[in-house]
Design a protein around this motif. Structure first.
Motif, PDB file in Angstrom:
ATOM      1  N   ARG A  30       0.785  -1.184  -0.073  1.00  0.00           N
ATOM      2  CA  ARG A  30       0.076  -0.089   0.077  1.00  0.00           C
ATOM      3  C   ARG A  30       0.848   1.247  -0.003  1.00  0.00           C
ATOM      4  N   ARG A  58      -5.354  -1.870  -3.206  1.00  0.00           N
ATOM      5  CA  ARG A  58      -5.801  -3.251  -3.516  1.00  0.00           C
ATOM      6  C   ARG A  58      -6.331  -3.327  -4.921  1.00  0.00           C
ATOM      7  N   THR A 112      -3.796  -8.884   6.580  1.00  0.00           N
ATOM      8  CA  THR A 112      -3.355  -8.382   5.303  1.00  0.00           C
ATOM      9  C   THR A 112      -2.521  -9.521   4.775  1.00  0.00           C
ATOM     10  N   TRP A 115      -4.774 -11.878   2.986  1.00  0.00           N
ATOM     11  CA  TRP A 115      -5.277 -11.390   1.871  1.00  0.00           C
ATOM     12  C   TRP A 115      -4.083 -11.438   0.541  1.00  0.00           C
ATOM     13  N   GLN A 119      -3.890 -13.558  -2.892  1.00  0.00           N
ATOM     14  CA  GLN A 119      -3.472 -12.823  -4.265  1.00  0.00           C
ATOM     15  C   GLN A 119      -2.299 -13.695  -4.804  1.00  0.00           C
TER      16      GLN A 119
END
Length: 274
Positions: A30, A58, A112, A115, A119
């Motif tokens: 980020r 994202r 995170t 996440w 991905q």
């Protein structure tokens, strides 16, 4: 990723990967906290509602990953009489197959990290976590790594990712080292603070003689849960002194922790012996 031109970045990453014979390791995230209020909007990136730009980052990452994975991003222009080829959709060029497996996401929390696994990105965890549960930093980071690997398995990816942790480690092997770092190591411990508006846990600094460091690092739960260690060093001391820090760790600390020289590939480094 809040500020990036995504398709341009995809081109640059693919070109670099091809030029270096698939030896890159690109870290993305980020981005760190900043002084500018929603500064990415000044660069023309709008649409997010999160004041820290998490949703912007994202969304950008999703398109960036599509681009580097070869998903077409534009329509073929046939208005000038050009006959359509096998496909009327165009991907970003150059294309470097598998480059997404050499991308790392800098995750600052356990959520995170999960996440990141979904991905299909390698995990990069630094010397702070934007969480404070009362647990020590190393234990909290080890849980982050565990949750990442569980989420990776659930996602069903068909390859094994890498996990890195960062540490501030300064072996004291000379009087100059002692002058710079001795005070950093004395009574160093995890700390709780606020960063980016979130209560966060900051990892300690390791600075001591090599034998003391070996004992301390042997108790670092997250360090042993990872497969890659990144050393954070003070760049203001210059290249020569930073090289000295790295050499002191490689020669006096790493072998005692089970890391052995790896000279099989084009780059000399250290790998952890199971």
């Amino acid at each position: 990723m809040r500020y990036e031109n995504l398709l341009y970045l995809a081109e640059e990453v693919a070109a670099l990967d091809l030029l270096t014979d698939q030896r890159i390791a690109i870290g993305i995230s980020r981005g760190s906290p900043e002084q500018a209020l929603r500064g990415w909007e000044t660069f023309g990136y709008t649409g997010g509602v999160d004041p820290r730009g998490v949703d912007v980052a994202r969304a950008h990452t999703a398109q960036f990953l599509d681009a580097v994975r070869g998903v077409p991003q534009a329509d073929l222009d046939t208005s000038g009489g050009m006959a359509p080829g096998a496909s009327s959709r165009l991907r970003i060029e150059p294309h470097a197959p598998g480059v997404d497996r050499r991308l790392w996401w800098g995750a600052g929390s356990r959520e995170t990290a999960e996440w990141t696994a979904r991905q299909g990105l390698n995990l990069m965890s630094s010397t702070l976590l934007t969480e404070a549960t009362g647990e020590g930093f190393s234990h909290l980071q080890a849980e982050q790594i565990r949750r990442y690997r569980e989420a990776w398995k659930e996602a069903g990816h068909d390859w094994t990712p890498r996990v890195s942790v960062s540490r501030s480690i300064f072996p004291i092997v000379s009087e100059v080292d002692r002058k710079f770092f001795a005070l950093r190591g004395e009574d160093s411990h995890d700390q709780i603070g606020v960063i980016d508006g979130l209560q966060s846990t900051f990892g300690r600094t390791y600075a001591a003689e090599p034998d003391v460091l070996v004992e301390q690092l042997a108790r670092d739960e997250a360090l042993h849960a990872a497969d890659t260690l990144m050393l954070t060093i003070p760049s203001q001391l210059g290249v020569d002194f930073n090289l000295h820090i790295l050499q002191a760790f490689a020669e006096h600390v790493a072998p005692a922790l089970g890391w052995q020289p790896n000279t099989a590939g084009p780059v000399t480094g250290y790998s952890l012996e199971a």
